[in-house]
Design an enzyme around this catalytic site. Structure first.
Site, short mmCIF file in Angstrom:
data_model
loop_
_atom_site.label_atom_id
_atom_site.label_comp_id
_atom_site.label_asym_id
_atom_site.label_seq_id
_atom_site.Cartn_x
_atom_site.Cartn_y
_atom_site.Cartn_z
N SER A 127 -0.65 10.50 75.78
CA SER A 127 -2.07 10.79 75.93
C SER A 127 -2.86 9.50 76.00
CB SER A 127 -2.47 11.60 74.68
OG SER A 127 -3.84 11.50 74.45
N TYR A 152 -3.67 12.95 65.20
CA TYR A 152 -3.02 13.44 66.43
C TYR A 152 -2.67 12.26 67.33
CZ TYR A 152 -2.68 14.86 71.29
OH TYR A 152 -2.25 14.98 72.58
N LYS A 156 1.05 10.42 68.80
CA LYS A 156 1.44 10.10 70.19
C LYS A 156 1.86 8.64 70.27
CE LYS A 156 1.13 14.03 71.80
NZ LYS A 156 2.26 14.72 72.39
N PHE A 181 -4.87 12.21 80.71
CA PHE A 181 -6.27 12.14 80.32
C PHE A 181 -6.68 13.57 79.95
CE2 PHE A 181 -7.53 7.69 80.48
CZ PHE A 181 -6.26 7.18 80.69
N ASN A 182 -7.61 14.22 80.62
CA ASN A 182 -7.99 15.57 80.16
C ASN A 182 -7.61 16.64 81.17
OD1 ASN A 182 -9.52 13.70 78.44
ND2 ASN A 182 -10.45 15.55 77.63
N ASN A 201 -10.33 22.84 72.92
CA ASN A 201 -10.71 21.98 74.04
C ASN A 201 -11.94 22.50 74.78
OD1 ASN A 201 -7.32 21.53 74.20
ND2 ASN A 201 -8.65 19.75 74.18
P1 NAD Z 1 -0.07 23.71 74.22
O1 NAD Z 1 -0.40 23.90 72.79
O2 NAD Z 1 -0.57 24.68 75.20
O3 NAD Z 1 1.53 23.61 74.40
C1 NAD Z 1 2.36 23.08 73.41
C2 NAD Z 1 3.51 24.06 73.24
O4 NAD Z 1 4.41 23.55 72.26
C3 NAD Z 1 3.06 25.43 72.76
O5 NAD Z 1 3.67 26.41 73.57
C4 NAD Z 1 3.56 25.52 71.32
O6 NAD Z 1 3.90 26.83 70.97
C5 NAD Z 1 4.75 24.60 71.38
N1 NAD Z 1 5.11 23.94 70.11
C6 NAD Z 1 4.31 23.26 69.27
N2 NAD Z 1 5.03 22.79 68.23
C7 NAD Z 1 6.31 23.18 68.44
C8 NAD Z 1 7.54 23.02 67.72
N3 NAD Z 1 7.58 22.38 66.56
N4 NAD Z 1 8.67 23.57 68.23
C9 NAD Z 1 8.63 24.25 69.39
N5 NAD Z 1 7.51 24.44 70.12
C10 NAD Z 1 6.37 23.92 69.64
O7 NAD Z 1 -0.52 22.23 74.61
P2 NAD Z 1 -0.54 21.54 76.03
O8 NAD Z 1 -1.96 21.33 76.40
O9 NAD Z 1 0.35 22.26 76.96
O10 NAD Z 1 0.06 20.13 75.65
C11 NAD Z 1 1.40 19.81 75.90
C12 NAD Z 1 1.66 18.38 75.44
O11 NAD Z 1 0.76 17.51 76.13
C13 NAD Z 1 1.41 18.13 73.96
O12 NAD Z 1 2.38 17.21 73.51
C14 NAD Z 1 0.05 17.50 73.92
O13 NAD Z 1 -0.12 16.66 72.81
C15 NAD Z 1 0.08 16.69 75.20
N6 NAD Z 1 -1.26 16.40 75.72
C16 NAD Z 1 -2.11 17.44 75.99
C17 NAD Z 1 -3.40 17.16 76.47
C18 NAD Z 1 -4.39 18.25 76.73
O14 NAD Z 1 -5.59 17.96 76.77
N7 NAD Z 1 -3.97 19.51 76.91
C19 NAD Z 1 -3.77 15.83 76.70
C20 NAD Z 1 -2.86 14.81 76.42
C21 NAD Z 1 -1.61 15.11 75.94
C1 UD1 Z 2 -8.37 14.80 73.23
C2 UD1 Z 2 -7.67 13.47 73.41
C3 UD1 Z 2 -6.52 13.65 74.32
C4 UD1 Z 2 -5.68 14.76 73.75
C5 UD1 Z 2 -6.43 16.05 73.89
C6 UD1 Z 2 -5.58 17.21 73.46
C7 UD1 Z 2 -9.01 11.47 73.19
C8 UD1 Z 2 -9.84 10.45 73.87
N1 UD1 Z 2 -8.57 12.47 73.95
O1 UD1 Z 2 -9.09 15.06 74.31
O2 UD1 Z 2 -5.80 12.47 74.33
O3 UD1 Z 2 -4.42 14.79 74.21
O4 UD1 Z 2 -7.55 15.91 73.02
O5 UD1 Z 2 -6.33 18.26 72.98
O6 UD1 Z 2 -8.75 11.39 72.02
N2 UD1 Z 2 -16.53 18.98 73.49
C9 UD1 Z 2 -17.77 19.52 73.19
N3 UD1 Z 2 -17.81 20.80 72.72
C10 UD1 Z 2 -16.70 21.56 72.53
C11 UD1 Z 2 -15.43 21.00 72.83
C12 UD1 Z 2 -15.39 19.69 73.31
O7 UD1 Z 2 -18.81 18.87 73.34
O8 UD1 Z 2 -16.81 22.72 72.07
C13 UD1 Z 2 -16.47 17.61 74.03
C14 UD1 Z 2 -15.72 16.64 73.13
O9 UD1 Z 2 -16.59 16.04 72.22
C15 UD1 Z 2 -15.16 15.65 74.16
C16 UD1 Z 2 -15.00 16.48 75.43
O10 UD1 Z 2 -15.76 17.65 75.24
O11 UD1 Z 2 -16.10 14.64 74.39
C17 UD1 Z 2 -13.56 16.85 75.70
O12 UD1 Z 2 -13.03 17.43 74.51
P1 UD1 Z 2 -11.58 18.09 74.44
O13 UD1 Z 2 -11.39 19.02 75.56
O14 UD1 Z 2 -11.40 18.62 73.06
O15 UD1 Z 2 -10.60 16.89 74.71
P2 UD1 Z 2 -10.60 15.41 74.09
O16 UD1 Z 2 -10.96 15.44 72.67
O17 UD1 Z 2 -11.34 14.49 75.00
#
Ligand code: NAD
Ligand code: UD1
Length: 339
Positions: A127, A152, A156, A181-182, A201
């Site tokens: 991330s 969190y 990572k 990123f997001n 999110n």
């Molecule tokens: P998500 O929560 O939708 O998916 C994660 C999955 O992992 C879920 O299905 C959950 O049930 C499973 N899981 C969690 N802990 C587990 C465990 N101990 N054993 C087995 N399964 C487990 O999240 P996502 O958005 O799909 O994210 C996937 C990966 O990407 C994560 O590692 C997250 O940290 C990373 N990531 C996500 C974002 C984002 O904004 N979505 C950004 C950066 C990095």
């Molecule tokens: C964060 C992490 C990213 C991580 C991801 C997983 C950072 C910079 N980014 O993303 O690495 O993997 O979470 O979940 O740490 N917001 C609101 N109102 C809401 C929800 C969100 O204003 O109800 C704003 C937040 O303040 C943020 C933006 O929306 O500025 C995005 O938030 P979110 O979608 O939660 O993702 P990040 O926190 O940026």
């Protein structure tokens, strides 16, 4: 090629499963403990691709479950490791839950890899949070990794270090970390999308406000040093993100990686403020969002967006969707959701 997707029923994993199956990686094994996903995602993957991945209920926190999985499947060639908890603010309230889940899972996987006698490729879901509060923007992969602002984020960063250090002592092990990123939006077929059990999110909250499932949208702070005072992020469409995973795997399977450990930023390369996202969403959905300015959310940073040159040049990858496309698919998913 047998590809294991840990956490593969989640938001990103399910889209990557579709991309892998569509690009000829037919043997996908999904292992998930369903802590933040639904089994229905499996049907969605099948409806899009016509192929059903194998599914195993596994909790990667527990070493015995991980070893049992590898005893059952003795021919796993690559792992894409998604399984983790992912909410910045929740991790500040429950740090141990995050350290336990995210770090134990990574360490258990590295332990099993170390015990195997054959080559296994590894792609890690990292991330942008590993850049901490960046000194300059956009961030490049060679910038120093800095202390993340939440537990969190630290999981990572520590996971990346654990992978790097294992690589140093394990000749046959290569890995790529993809620093997302997001990611937002849904698959264009609307068979899968973001359907978390716990919603933190921005975009899934926004779409729920638009349907009336939630009363109002809180903007967490408008006093950041950004043009409109709200935080800036680099939003990337989930299908663009998924495509990069297949390219990363191809690179490892073709032995094209220049280093045993490589990292790539996955973003679009430009930032949007929270307020810009809300306004763009109103435009594409035709819905007025009832929003209110609330205090800053702990762990949030003011601004981050990616320099994606490395992924563009080396992976041959480029994000195609713009913010309007991304939000449109998120909205269509919300109103047509199958699970
Ligand atoms: P998500 O929560 O939708 O998916 C994660 C999955 O992992 C879920 O299905 C959950 O049930 C499973 N899981 C969690 N802990 C587990 C465990 N101990 N054993 C087995 N399964 C487990 O999240 P996502 O958005 O799909 O994210 C996937 C990966 O990407 C994560 O590692 C997250 O940290 C990373 N990531 C996500 C974002 C984002 O904004 N979505 C950004 C950066 C990095
Ligand atoms: C964060 C992490 C990213 C991580 C991801 C997983 C950072 C910079 N980014 O993303 O690495 O993997 O979470 O979940 O740490 N917001 C609101 N109102 C809401 C929800 C969100 O204003 O109800 C704003 C937040 O303040 C943020 C933006 O929306 O500025 C995005 O938030 P979110 O979608 O939660 O993702 P990040 O926190 O940026």
């Amino acid at each position: 090629m047998n590809i294991l997707l840990t956490g593969g029923l989640g938001y990103i994993g399910s889209h990557v499963a579709v991309e892998l199956l569509s690009k000829g990686y037919d043997n996908v094994i999904i292992a998930d403990n369903l802590s933040n996903s639904k089994i229905e995602a499996l049907k969605g993957i099948e409806r899009i691709t016509g192929k059903r991945p194998k599914f195993e209920l596994v909790d990667f926190r527990y070493k015995d479950q991980v070893f049992d999985l590898f005893n059952k499947y003795q021919d796993i060639n690559a792992i894409i490791h998604f399984a983790a908890f992912k909410a910045v603010a929740e991790s500040i309230e429950k740090p141990l839950m995050y350290y336990e889940n995210n770090l134990f899972s990574t360490i258990n996987l590295l332990s099993i890899i170390k015990s195997l006698k054959y080559k296994i490729h590894f792609v890690f879901s990292s991330s942008c949070t590993v850049y901490g509060i960046p000194d300059k923007l956009p961030v490049t992969e060679d910038m120093p990794l800095k202390e993340p602002t939440s537990p969190y984020g630290k999981t990572k960063l520590f996971s990346e270090y654990a992978i790097m250090d294992t690589i140093k002592v394990l000749e046959i092990f290569n890995a790529i970390s993809l620093r997302y990123f997001n990611p937002i939006g849904a698959h264009h077929s609307l068979e899968i999308g973001e359907s978390p059990l716990k919603t933190y999110n921005l975009v899934p909250i926004l779409t729920q406000v638009a349907t009336g499932k939630r009363k109002e949208f809180l903007i967490f702070g408008n006093d950041y040093p950004t043009p409109d005072g709200t935080p800036i992020r680099d939003y990337i469409h989930i299908e663009d993100l998924a495509e990069a995973h297949v390219l990363a795997l191809d690179r490892l399977f073709d032995n094209k990686n220049q280093d045993k450990y490589e990292a790539f930023n996955l973003g679009v390369g430009r930032g949007y403020s929270v307020l810009e996202v809300v306004k763009t969403f109103e435009k594409v959905s035709g819905k007025k969002i009832n929003y209110r300015i609330a205090p800053r959310r702990p762990g949030d940073i003011a601004e981050i967006y990616a320099d994606t040159t490395k992924a563009n040049k080396i992976l041959g990858w480029k994000a195609k969707y713009n913010l309007e496309d991304m939000l449109k698919t998120a909205w269509l998913w919300e109103i047509n959701k199958k699970f």
